[in-house]
Design an enzyme around this catalytic site. Structure first.
Site, PDB file in Angstrom:
ATOM      1  N   GLU A   1       0.753  -1.293   0.012  1.00 20.63           N
ATOM      2  CA  GLU A   1      -0.212  -0.063   0.054  1.00 20.63           C
ATOM      3  C   GLU A   1       1.009   1.402   0.108  1.00 20.63           C
ATOM      4  O   GLU A   1       0.561   2.386  -0.734  1.00 20.63           O
ATOM      5  CB  GLU A   1      -0.871  -0.054   1.249  1.00 20.63           C
ATOM      6  CG  GLU A   1      -2.116  -1.130   1.237  1.00 20.63           C
ATOM      7  CD  GLU A   1      -3.148  -0.892   0.029  1.00 20.63           C
ATOM      8  OE1 GLU A   1      -3.090   0.439  -0.500  1.00 20.63           O
ATOM      9  OE2 GLU A   1      -4.002  -1.405   0.232  1.00 20.63           O
TER      10      GLU A   1
ATOM     11  N   ARG B   1       0.629   3.850  -3.194  1.00 21.81           N
ATOM     12  CA  ARG B   1       0.182   5.258  -2.998  1.00 21.81           C
ATOM     13  C   ARG B   1       1.128   6.322  -2.631  1.00 21.81           C
ATOM     14  O   ARG B   1       1.122   7.364  -3.416  1.00 21.81           O
ATOM     15  CB  ARG B   1      -0.971   4.952  -1.706  1.00 21.81           C
ATOM     16  CG  ARG B   1      -1.721   4.006  -1.900  1.00 21.81           C
ATOM     17  CD  ARG B   1      -2.890   4.407  -0.672  1.00 21.81           C
ATOM     18  NE  ARG B   1      -3.767   3.105  -0.228  1.00 21.81           N
ATOM     19  CZ  ARG B   1      -5.105   3.118  -0.215  1.00 21.81           C
ATOM     20  NH1 ARG B   1      -5.483   4.304   0.479  1.00 21.81           N
ATOM     21  NH2 ARG B   1      -5.704   1.971   0.157  1.00 21.81           N
TER      22      ARG B   1
ATOM     23  N   ASP C   1      -5.969  -9.552  -7.637  1.00 20.14           N
ATOM     24  CA  ASP C   1      -6.203  -8.613  -8.693  1.00 20.14           C
ATOM     25  C   ASP C   1      -5.058  -8.036  -9.513  1.00 20.14           C
ATOM     26  O   ASP C   1      -4.694  -8.206 -10.803  1.00 20.14           O
ATOM     27  CB  ASP C   1      -6.922  -7.560  -8.419  1.00 20.14           C
ATOM     28  CG  ASP C   1      -6.666  -6.733  -7.164  1.00 20.14           C
ATOM     29  OD1 ASP C   1      -5.653  -7.222  -6.499  1.00 20.14           O
ATOM     30  OD2 ASP C   1      -7.369  -5.938  -6.588  1.00 20.14           O
TER      31      ASP C   1
ATOM     32  N   GLU D   1     -12.658   1.282  -9.785  1.00 21.00           N
ATOM     33  CA  GLU D   1     -12.509   0.265 -10.684  1.00 21.00           C
ATOM     34  C   GLU D   1     -13.380   0.346 -12.212  1.00 21.00           C
ATOM     35  O   GLU D   1     -13.054   0.124 -13.284  1.00 21.00           O
ATOM     36  CB  GLU D   1     -12.261  -1.190 -10.413  1.00 21.00           C
ATOM     37  CG  GLU D   1     -11.096  -1.601  -9.520  1.00 21.00           C
ATOM     38  CD  GLU D   1     -11.121  -1.011  -8.077  1.00 21.00           C
ATOM     39  OE1 GLU D   1     -10.209  -0.687  -7.309  1.00 21.00           O
ATOM     40  OE2 GLU D   1     -12.426  -0.758  -7.526  1.00 21.00           O
TER      41      GLU D   1
ATOM     42  N   THR E   1      -1.374   0.779 -10.243  1.00 25.33           N
ATOM     43  CA  THR E   1      -2.678   0.139  -9.839  1.00 25.33           C
ATOM     44  C   THR E   1      -3.311   1.345  -8.808  1.00 25.33           C
ATOM     45  O   THR E   1      -4.555   1.165  -8.485  1.00 25.33           O
ATOM     46  CB  THR E   1      -2.421  -1.023  -8.946  1.00 25.33           C
ATOM     47  OG1 THR E   1      -3.757  -1.512  -8.845  1.00 25.33           O
ATOM     48  CG2 THR E   1      -1.764  -0.866  -7.495  1.00 25.33           C
TER      49      THR E   1
END
Length: 569
Positions: free
Chosen positions: A164, A168, A297, A453, A548
């Site tokens: 994460e 980010r 994913d 998404e 992502t």
């Protein structure tokens, strides 16, 4: 500069559970007059038939008005004006965050308070959002964010999730560096943060631990799942590490990224489909569950995006295998409408098959896959141009078609939720021919976190095809976000919040709000909506890949010293 924004739901008029009143027959006194009795029966029958017709007209109109309006009035939609509405939503909510939660990692718009995840702020909101502000041309907001980032300190005693923090924070800093015409403030902070995360990769296999202490640099195993890391977490770091290697010339980042992929590929999985957990000590997959939702994913997303970023063919080969595996084992059709969905294999691929064991559960997260298929098939080119290339073939056409079908399914996950028109976190698709709805929602899955998404894939499909319907669907979703997730305090300050339940309302008719604004609302959802309505082709898909977390990173040719591993025969 400010823009007026029209609130409400211009193109959507869904039923709210109310229906037109039916005509009810009355009790009549007995009579021996046959003609009178028969006449009354005929009148009652006519009344009943009229009520049915009125109800059907109402039902049809309320369920199709959205599409009819777009068909009739599409030419009147000013998409530039819609884009400015998205920008204004970003600015309104960002200014409220600046006033009540500036610098904090978590923001609660109902309480109007912020908090940090650890003893000191990480910049979860600011760093994740700054490139959105850059893309939307908000220079004053960018400068305030830049000054805050300049002083942030990443060396303190706190355990962060490596994945994460990378997608980010590191991704946000690297994107800001590029979009700011190489402002060294962002690169310096990226290098500082990466050095604090480096210890996560010091495992026996080279796969990263789930967490790392920013001060000591010590990698830390997952506290659950027998210490395993999720597959998505270990395989969704490569775009960021490779671009960092390109900028700094430091080959260690490149080697860390390549080592992970080589270890994962050595497992020789069936048809490119991987379990969602991996043992960081041995490098072997753990368990059998295969899905494209949570914990799986972005492994598949980064296969094609690594190829698009650097042109390394090994990743396109792995991607092709995985797509064929998805088509063979994970694709299902709902009843009665035949919506295409991506299911799950709880026991993995069994004896080379698996469809009989396919679970019909699909996370909203899986909606990323439609956009991935589209950009993977076309390499970011406009569809008609891609189809003229010598590398276009039947396989790419099939991949793109699957992407189109998933796009419609993900739109329906919004459109068919009567109460709010917003998608829940998870749906289960119907395979019972006796039922008349394509999916149902379990009680614990009714929340909406304002995930990106679906609007992400709408952006990809519109950019690649130019088909206005994708903008229309995106505008419908945006309007519903505005209508049901918007928070306005007594001073007129605007925020947006997640929802606890998209299928019903409170007794007073208000939405069931969660009181939390996710950073990806700013970083991804509003960014993709803004780009969906953009006519200037900002962020050319031939020149950029989005990580992502929707941070655009430029494509580049690897330096001579950066080597790619070779697959074992």
């Amino acid at each position: 500069m400010s823009f007026n924004i029209t609130h409400g739901n211009t193109y959507k008029d869904k039923p709210t559970g109310r229906s037109l009143p039916l005509y009810y027959s009355r009790h009549f006194a007995p009579t021996t007059n046959f003609k009178t009795k028969n006449k009354k029966r005929i009148m009652l029958l006519k009344g009943f038939l009229l009520s049915v017709v009125l109800y059907l007209i109402y039902y049809f109109a309320s369920h199709t008005l959205n599409n009819l309006q777009f068909t009739l009035f599409n030419n009147e939609v000013d998409w530039k004006d819609v884009q400015l509405k998205v920008r204004q939503a970003m600015l309104d909510s960002w200014h409220t965050y600046e006033k009540h939660g500036w610098g904090t990692d978590v923001y609660h718009p109902l309480l109007e308070t912020g908090e940090n995840m650890g003893p000191k702020p990480l910049g979860w909101m600011i760093v994740d959002s700054i490139d959105t502000l850059m893309i939307m041309d908000c220079p004053e907001e960018v400068e305030r964010a830049r000054l805050w980032i300049k002083d942030v300190d990443y060396k303190f005693n706190y355990e962060v999730n490596n994945f994460e923090t990378t997608i980010r924070m590191l991704g946000g800093l690297l994107s800001a560096y590029h979009l700011s015409n190489e402002d060294e403030v962002y690169l310096n902070k990226a290098i500082e943060l990466a050095s604090s995360l480096a210890g996560a990769y010091d495992s026996p296999s080279g796969l990263p631990y789930a967490s790392v202490n920013l001060q000591t640099g010590k990698g830390i195993k997952n506290h659950v799942d027998n210490g395993a890391s999720s597959t998505a977490e270990v395989a969704t770091l490569q775009l960021e590490l490779k671009y960092l290697a390109k900028l700094t010339g430091d080959v260690q980042w490149w080697d860390k990224a390549q080592k992970i992929m080589q270890v994962l590929d050595s497992n020789n999985v069936v048809d490119g489909l991987v379990p969602i957990y991996v043992n960081v000590d041995t490098g072997k997959y753990q368990g059998k569950l295969i899905r494209l939702g949570s914990r799986g994913d972005s492994y598949y997303e980064y296969l094609i995006k690594q190829y698009l970023q650097t042109g390394e063919s090994v990743y396109y080969e792995m991607y092709r295998e995985s797509v064929e595996g998805v088509r063979k084992h994970l694709v299902g059709k709902s009843k009665p409408s035949g919506l295409t969905f991506i299911g799950e294999l709880e026991r993995g691929v069994i004896n080379g098959g698996g469809l009989s064991a396919l679970s019909n559960k699909m996370d909203h997260l899986v909606c990323f896959y439609g956009g991935t298929l589209a950009v993977g098939a076309t390499k970011g080119l406009v569809l008609e141009e891609a189809r003229k290339q010598p590398w276009w073939d039947a396989e790419r056409e099939a991949h793109f078609k699957l992407g189109e079908e998933l796009t419609y399914t993900c739109y329906k996950m919004y459109h068919d939720v009567d109460a709010t028109g917003l998608s829940p976190e998870i749906v289960v698709f119907n395979n019972d021919p006796e039922k008349d709805t394509d999916f149902y929602i379990k009680r614990l899955d009714r929340h909406n976190l304002q995930r990106p998404e679906t609007v992400e894939l709408l952006f990809y499909l519109y950019r690649i095809t130019g088909d206005e319907k994708y903008r229309q669907w995106g505008y419908e979703i945006f309007n519903n976000f505005m209508k049901y997730t918007k928070v306005v305090n007594d001073k007129g300050e605007v925020s947006f919040t997640s929802l606890n339940d998209v299928t019903s309302f409170n007794q007073d008719g208000s939405p069931k709000m969660r009181d939390n604004t996710e950073s990806f609302w700013f970083a991804e959802t509003l960014k993709y909506l803004y780009l969906l309505f953009d006519d200037a082709d900002t962020i050319d898909l031939r020149e950029y890949v989005f990580n992502t977390e929707a941070h655009p990173l430029p494509v580049f040719k690897p330096d001579e010293g950066f080597k790619t591993w070779s697959r074992a025969k």
